[in-house]
Scaffold this motif. Structure first.
Motif, PDB file in Angstrom:
ATOM      1  N   ARG B 186       0.819  -1.207   0.000  1.00 18.62           N
ATOM      2  CA  ARG B 186       0.000   0.000   0.000  1.00 18.62           C
ATOM      3  C   ARG B 186       0.857   1.263   0.000  1.00 18.62           C
ATOM      4  NH1 ARG B 186      -3.177   4.026   3.130  1.00 18.62           N
ATOM      5  NH2 ARG B 186      -1.320   4.311   4.387  1.00 18.62           N
ATOM      6  N   LYS B 196      -3.785  11.324   3.634  1.00 20.33           N
ATOM      7  CA  LYS B 196      -5.051  10.721   3.206  1.00 20.33           C
ATOM      8  C   LYS B 196      -5.271  11.176   1.765  1.00 20.33           C
ATOM      9  CE  LYS B 196      -9.398   9.653   5.517  1.00 20.33           C
ATOM     10  NZ  LYS B 196      -9.289   8.202   5.689  1.00 20.33           N
ATOM     11  N   TYR B 201      -5.331   4.573  -1.899  1.00 19.66           N
ATOM     12  CA  TYR B 201      -6.502   3.700  -1.914  1.00 19.66           C
ATOM     13  C   TYR B 201      -6.582   2.973  -3.255  1.00 19.66           C
ATOM     14  CZ  TYR B 201      -7.264   6.189   2.357  1.00 19.66           C
ATOM     15  OH  TYR B 201      -7.066   6.685   3.614  1.00 19.66           O
ATOM     16  N   GLU B 232      -1.382  -1.387   8.586  1.00 18.65           N
ATOM     17  CA  GLU B 232      -2.780  -1.047   8.829  1.00 18.65           C
ATOM     18  C   GLU B 232      -3.671  -2.150   8.290  1.00 18.65           C
ATOM     19  OE1 GLU B 232      -3.738   3.167   8.077  1.00 18.65           O
ATOM     20  OE2 GLU B 232      -2.120   3.087   6.625  1.00 18.65           O
ATOM     21  N   GLY B 234      -6.903  -2.378   5.862  1.00 26.20           N
ATOM     22  CA  GLY B 234      -7.831  -1.665   4.981  1.00 26.20           C
ATOM     23  C   GLY B 234      -7.812  -0.185   5.304  1.00 26.20           C
ATOM     24  N   SER B 235      -8.931   0.387   5.693  1.00 21.83           N
ATOM     25  CA  SER B 235      -8.975   1.801   6.074  1.00 21.83           C
ATOM     26  C   SER B 235      -9.039   1.955   7.586  1.00 21.83           C
ATOM     27  CB  SER B 235     -10.178   2.491   5.437  1.00 21.83           C
ATOM     28  OG  SER B 235     -10.093   2.384   4.040  1.00 21.83           O
ATOM     29  N   MET B 236      -8.258   1.137   8.275  1.00 18.87           N
ATOM     30  CA  MET B 236      -8.239   1.215   9.739  1.00 18.87           C
ATOM     31  C   MET B 236      -6.833   1.040  10.261  1.00 18.87           C
ATOM     32  SD  MET B 236     -11.612  -0.949  10.870  1.00 18.87           S
ATOM     33  CE  MET B 236     -11.270  -2.405   9.868  1.00 18.87           C
ATOM     34  N   ASN B 237      -6.576   1.597  11.425  1.00 18.59           N
ATOM     35  CA  ASN B 237      -5.350   1.267  12.151  1.00 18.59           C
ATOM     36  C   ASN B 237      -5.602  -0.051  12.875  1.00 18.59           C
ATOM     37  OD1 ASN B 237      -5.405   4.627  12.372  1.00 18.59           O
ATOM     38  ND2 ASN B 237      -3.465   3.683  11.785  1.00 18.59           N
ATOM     39  N   LEU B 256      -1.454   5.915   8.417  1.00 20.39           N
ATOM     40  CA  LEU B 256      -2.250   7.096   8.732  1.00 20.39           C
ATOM     41  C   LEU B 256      -2.350   7.287  10.243  1.00 20.39           C
ATOM     42  CD1 LEU B 256      -3.883   9.168   6.952  1.00 20.39           C
ATOM     43  CD2 LEU B 256      -5.904   8.058   7.905  1.00 20.39           C
ATOM     44  N   GLY B 258      -4.538   7.836  12.618  1.00 15.75           N
ATOM     45  CA  GLY B 258      -5.991   7.769  12.772  1.00 15.75           C
ATOM     46  C   GLY B 258      -6.483   8.499  14.010  1.00 15.75           C
ATOM     47  N   VAL B 259      -7.606   9.186  13.853  1.00 12.54           N
ATOM     48  CA  VAL B 259      -8.213   9.879  14.991  1.00 12.54           C
ATOM     49  C   VAL B 259      -8.760   8.848  15.978  1.00 12.54           C
ATOM     50  CG1 VAL B 259     -10.032  11.484  15.688  1.00 12.54           C
ATOM     51  CG2 VAL B 259      -8.741  11.895  13.569  1.00 12.54           C
ATOM     52  N   THR B 260      -9.314   7.765  15.453  1.00  9.76           N
ATOM     53  CA  THR B 260      -9.827   6.711  16.333  1.00  9.76           C
ATOM     54  C   THR B 260      -8.660   6.036  17.052  1.00  9.76           C
ATOM     55  OG1 THR B 260     -11.394   6.349  14.523  1.00  9.76           O
ATOM     56  CG2 THR B 260     -11.528   4.853  16.411  1.00  9.76           C
ATOM     57  N   ARG B 261      -7.572   5.799  16.333  1.00  9.29           N
ATOM     58  CA  ARG B 261      -6.361   5.234  16.931  1.00  9.29           C
ATOM     59  C   ARG B 261      -5.911   6.068  18.124  1.00  9.29           C
ATOM     60  NH1 ARG B 261      -1.059   6.439  16.846  1.00  9.29           N
ATOM     61  NH2 ARG B 261       0.505   4.768  16.754  1.00  9.29           N
ATOM     62  N   THR B 300      -9.290   0.066  14.008  1.00 11.24           N
ATOM     63  CA  THR B 300      -9.962   1.285  14.486  1.00 11.24           C
ATOM     64  C   THR B 300     -10.070   2.280  13.338  1.00 11.24           C
ATOM     65  OG1 THR B 300      -7.940   2.501  15.086  1.00 11.24           O
ATOM     66  CG2 THR B 300      -8.836   1.009  16.751  1.00 11.24           C
ATOM     67  N   GLY B 301     -11.246   2.865  13.204  1.00 11.47           N
ATOM     68  CA  GLY B 301     -11.431   3.860  12.151  1.00 11.47           C
ATOM     69  C   GLY B 301     -12.788   4.518  12.285  1.00 11.47           C
ATOM     70  N   THR B 302     -12.938   5.638  11.627  1.00 12.14           N
ATOM     71  CA  THR B 302     -14.172   6.407  11.732  1.00 12.14           C
ATOM     72  C   THR B 302     -15.403   5.604  11.297  1.00 12.14           C
ATOM     73  OG1 THR B 302     -13.024   8.492  11.464  1.00 12.14           O
ATOM     74  CG2 THR B 302     -15.337   8.463  10.829  1.00 12.14           C
TER      75      THR B 302
HETATM   76  C1  LIG Z   1      -5.654   4.159   5.518  1.00 14.58           C
HETATM   77  C2  LIG Z   1      -6.427   4.483   6.742  1.00 14.58           C
HETATM   78  N1  LIG Z   1      -5.951   4.102   7.920  1.00 14.58           N
HETATM   79  C3  LIG Z   1      -6.599   4.389   9.075  1.00 14.58           C
HETATM   80  C4  LIG Z   1      -7.801   5.084   9.073  1.00 14.58           C
HETATM   81  C5  LIG Z   1      -8.473   5.389  10.366  1.00 14.58           C
HETATM   82  O1  LIG Z   1      -8.430   6.762  10.640  1.00 14.58           O
HETATM   83  P1  LIG Z   1      -9.554   7.474  11.486  1.00 14.58           P
HETATM   84  O2  LIG Z   1      -9.584   6.781  12.796  1.00 14.58           O
HETATM   85  O3  LIG Z   1      -9.115   8.900  11.582  1.00 14.58           O
HETATM   86  O4  LIG Z   1     -10.833   7.313  10.743  1.00 14.58           O
HETATM   87  C6  LIG Z   1      -8.314   5.517   7.839  1.00 14.58           C
HETATM   88  C7  LIG Z   1      -9.528   6.319   7.714  1.00 14.58           C
HETATM   89  O5  LIG Z   1     -10.568   6.208   8.071  1.00 14.58           O
HETATM   90  C8  LIG Z   1      -7.626   5.194   6.658  1.00 14.58           C
HETATM   91  O6  LIG Z   1      -8.117   5.556   5.473  1.00 14.58           O
END
Ligand SMILES: Cc1ncc(COP(=O)(O)O)c(C=O)c1O
Ligand SMILES: Cc1ncc(COP(=O)(O)O)c(C=O)c1O
Lengths: 356, 356
Positions: B186, B196, B201, B232, B234-237, B256, B258-261, B300-302
């Protein structure tokens, strides 16, 4: 795909810019080719229409997830007023390879080539005639499905736009200064480096800005794993002449399979100049330089054809190549290639395709 | 940037979808925020306008060179009908960090936050109320200059679109199966992984397709250099609980932030659960599993907030984690985070921002 090509001509014609004002990719012709795709139906409604803006949903996947690919090739006007394309099939093959990497459905290469020829005929007056100018052709595919899920789009648009471009070298071919990048990385094994896709170029902008600020025209990319092996120069493949032999990085999956690169390799063989594709480290380039056997270096690509490298900067050490002048082999390749492309020289390889 | 926010309300309102039909990112509200940039003038004309298509020149740089970034955050409707944003400042800070990596000019975070609040108030009726639903907010910036040169654009558009989204887990939180990717990459050190941006992606789509075909929900990415360290999902930590301690990959420049992270790390500390950010290899995960001390794994992710991992497949070896059930820590984090986000629980961290 059985659809026949639909043609809607423009009511008006734009004014054509002066040859010396052309630059690169700033002006566009009066028409464009468009074709749509939707899953279950395939590619449909191929059409040539007046050049116009595209209207897209703000959630179109191309904006968010970069599912897009492009190509770049040229049409040349010969002195006897014919129009030649240079190896267009190679570009369409690569377009489909890029499509595959990006999970975009393949297009019918023959059909797109025929449509491209039709488009060029319609906008033929736009092909500039003066030395070094040409008509740059930009096919591209974008994912248009309005959906924020991270998955391949179910809808796409293929477009071809045409741009008359100026002489790359306004005052004859001149060597450029290149910065060997050792912080930023363009592509890596397992990534998208071998595809012609937007993200590769986005990733390179920052490095180019830094190098540009230091007075360098482009960056030379090293591999993403060891930060050691030479990959490409900006939007060009790269060649070194070391001790009589021409070396270019092998197609390792992270560099683009350039059409000019392939043509240069064939030409060199034809000219009986030793040429080899293999991995080459920047240390090897440096020690060839230190030993006085780095005879030439040049980039190859559709835009500049051959771009001699007059200076390489690696970790603040300058390598001035061939006294900063274009090398013999680079000059020969430039003359031969542009000669074939513009019909000035014979085309023993059958590379050119006439549009008629 | 001194421009005041201009508001043009829509004449008509779209029909709102049923809560159970929402899905993710498929429906959009009646309005959107747009702001333009042109070099020498800066960002100008911030406006809320009826949701509509964007009209772009086919040579707009976003289509060709992927100069674009985005954000993702959510607004929640509380049981007493208030609207809460979750840590929006963090997303706007990250937006500007992404901008910087992609050579896009920074935006005024305070101004954009105020505009976002205004937009949400206008489309307030669109915030769904049922359990697990929310209003997903997608700010994004695209390069709009019509020019095929590979260089930063001199024109941009920032937009914010809003999408009511359904419950991620229709039938309660359930663990997913994850495929550890060892062919595709990735992102890599020196690349754009920490931003981001679209290209990251695009690059992942092919791997996801392969994993999906084998029955896996997402891929777990390893680092691009050694193909060894966990990055990571997919789209999460990603987090692992090993022998009582929670471990997550450190911010190394290719993942990334991540805010959730960040929220999970703070929450764990608050709950006195040991948590550490460091590099962690897939071999370490495997041997923890073999030794019976891989107690939990979760993303973890939004979008999903917390997504427990029930199974990892690495080189065709299955690791079934916690018998494929959600772990205690993951459940606790999910309850706490969603509780804070929706106003059900106290917010000791001051994370929520009310829109009023
Ligand atoms: C590649 C990637 N990693 C991690 C996250 C998690 O980040 P966040 O917790 O800010 O949504 C995201 C987005 O949602 C992401 O696109
Ligand atoms: C990254 C990159 N490498 C190399 C090239 C050279 O390829 P070609 O000779 O097909 O133009 C290009 C495109 O022009 C390119 O974008």
């Amino acid at each position: 795909m059985a659809d026949t090509l639909r043609i809607v001509l423009s009511d008006s014609k734009k004014e054509k810019p002066q040859a010396n004002a052309l630059g690169f990719g700033k002006y566009f012709t009066d028409h464009m080719f468009v074709m749509d795709y939707v899953i279950d139906k395939g590619w449909y409604d191929p059409r040539i229409i007046p050049f116009q803006n595209i209207s897209l949903h703000p959630a179109a996947k191309v904006f968010h997830y970069g599912q897009t690919i492009f190509e770049g090739l040229k049409a040349y006007r010969t002195s006897d007023n014919r129009t030649l394309l240079f190896r267009p099939r190679k570009n369409l093959e690569r377009l489909n390879l890029s499509n595959q990497r990006l999970c975009i459905p393949p297009v019918d290469e023959t059909m797109v080539l025929e449509a491209l020829k039709e488009l060029i005929k319609i906008d033929e007056e736009w092909i500039p005639a003066s030395e070094g100018t040409s008509l740059y052709i930009r096919p591209f595919v974008i994912a248009t499905e309005p959906d924020l899920g991270v998955s391949p789009s179910t809808q796409y648009k293929l477009m071809i736009i045409l741009s008359p471009v100026g002489a790359y070298y306004a005052e004859g071919v001149h060597p450029v200064k290149i910065y060997v990048e050792n912080q930023y990385v363009r592509a890596v094994r397992g990534g998208t480096g071998a595809a012609k896709t937007a993200g590769n170029y986005a990733s390179g902008l920052a490095a180019q800005e830094v190098a540009g600020g230091k007075g360098y025209a482009q960056v030379l990319w090293l591999d993403g794993v060891e930060n050691k092996y030479v990959e490409e120069v900006g939007s060009m493949n790269v060649f070194f002449k070391i001790n009589g032999e021409v070396v270019t990085p092998a197609l390792n999956g992270s560099i683009l399979n350039g059409v000019t690169r392939d043509s240069v390799i064939q030409l060199l063989k034809h000219l009986n100049v030793p040429v080899v594709e293999r991995s080459i480290s920047i240390d090897e380039v440096q020690s060839a330089y230190d030993n006085g056997v780095l005879e030439e270096a040049f980039g190859t690509g559709t835009a500049a054809v051959i771009s001699p490298i007059g200076e390489l900067n690696w970790r603040d050490r300058q390598m001035v190549i061939n006294d900063g002048r274009i090398g013999e082999v680079a000059q020969q390749l430039y003359d031969q290639l542009t000669g074939i492309q513009t019909g000035r020289l014979d085309d023993p390889f059958g590379w050119t395709v006439e549009v008629k």
